[in-house]
Design a protein around this motif. Sequence first.
Motif, PDB file in Angstrom:
ATOM      1  N   GLN A  56       0.701  -1.255   0.047  1.00 27.33           N
ATOM      2  CA  GLN A  56       0.087   0.109  -0.121  1.00 27.33           C
ATOM      3  C   GLN A  56       0.795   1.363   0.083  1.00 27.33           C
ATOM      4  N   ILE A  57       0.257   2.352  -0.320  1.00 29.81           N
ATOM      5  CA  ILE A  57       0.944   3.514  -0.690  1.00 29.81           C
ATOM      6  C   ILE A  57       0.119   4.664   0.058  1.00 29.81           C
ATOM      7  N   ALA A  58       0.621   5.337   1.174  1.00 29.20           N
ATOM      8  CA  ALA A  58      -0.082   6.411   1.976  1.00 29.20           C
ATOM      9  C   ALA A  58       0.774   7.933   1.675  1.00 29.20           C
ATOM     10  N   LEU A  59      -0.253   8.739   2.113  1.00 27.06           N
ATOM     11  CA  LEU A  59       0.225  10.062   2.208  1.00 27.06           C
ATOM     12  C   LEU A  59      -0.816  10.899   2.865  1.00 27.06           C
ATOM     13  N   ASP A  60      -0.365  12.392   3.050  1.00 26.35           N
ATOM     14  CA  ASP A  60      -1.289  13.149   3.731  1.00 26.35           C
ATOM     15  C   ASP A  60      -1.246  14.502   3.025  1.00 26.35           C
ATOM     16  N   THR A  61      -2.459  14.934   3.327  1.00 26.84           N
ATOM     17  CA  THR A  61      -2.685  16.365   2.557  1.00 26.84           C
ATOM     18  C   THR A  61      -3.561  17.179   3.406  1.00 26.84           C
ATOM     19  N   ALA A  62      -3.567  18.313   3.267  1.00 25.60           N
ATOM     20  CA  ALA A  62      -4.514  19.371   3.883  1.00 25.60           C
ATOM     21  C   ALA A  62      -6.128  19.005   3.727  1.00 25.60           C
ATOM     22  N   GLU A  63      -6.708  18.835   4.997  1.00 27.00           N
ATOM     23  CA  GLU A  63      -8.251  18.597   4.786  1.00 27.00           C
ATOM     24  C   GLU A  63      -8.909  19.407   3.962  1.00 27.00           C
ATOM     25  N   PRO A  64      -8.783  20.799   4.152  1.00 29.22           N
ATOM     26  CA  PRO A  64      -9.408  21.734   3.402  1.00 29.22           C
ATOM     27  C   PRO A  64      -9.082  21.501   1.952  1.00 29.22           C
ATOM     28  N   ALA A  65      -8.134  21.294   1.533  1.00 27.61           N
ATOM     29  CA  ALA A  65      -7.715  21.117   0.087  1.00 27.61           C
ATOM     30  C   ALA A  65      -8.479  20.037  -0.730  1.00 27.61           C
ATOM     31  N   THR A  66      -9.761  20.223  -1.113  1.00 26.47           N
ATOM     32  CA  THR A  66     -10.497  19.411  -1.569  1.00 26.47           C
ATOM     33  C   THR A  66     -10.011  19.037  -2.968  1.00 26.47           C
TER      34      THR A  66
END
Length: 177
Positions: A127-137
């Motif tokens: 699997q591959i994971a990431l994070d990004t800003a919640e408001p960055a729709t």
Amino acid sequence: MTVRPLQPSDSLDDLTHLLHAAYASLAAQGWNFTAVDQPVEVTRQRLAGAQAFVAEQHGRLTGTVAVRGPKPAGEAYIADPPPALYTTPGTAILSQLAVHPDCRGQGLAEQLIAAAEAWALAQGFTQIALDTAEPATALRRRYERRGYRTVGGVQWRGKTYASVLMVKTLAAPEAVA
């Protein structure tokens, strides 16, 4: 446009300037992503243990992405302890996706993500994971179109936004009969 692995001869100064240019529009929205203003030394640190890919056109870096295996539980992720997802065996971590504003709309981000996912699969990650800003729709939708799903959240220290954690299961392409 060529997408290739980052080479030791590539300039981290140029790569850092690319990150700043690509993330400027996010900074303008009030989101202080690390890549908005990270110094070259932080770029170097974030690439330690990672496989970076760059897009190049006419000798100019126009895009980048980094991918690496899971973090050891005691190792910081930038300045914070990593979320459990980032320490899970079999998990690759995608970061620092950036396309120069002059080159957007050409499918370059998709090519970079595809290169990172192919590398992770070839390394045996499941699997591959990431994070990004919640408001960055718009960013979240980009990842959702590629099969990423939101599995949690994290509040990184000093950030002006909450982040979502997203993951995608990696599978070898189906054999064509």
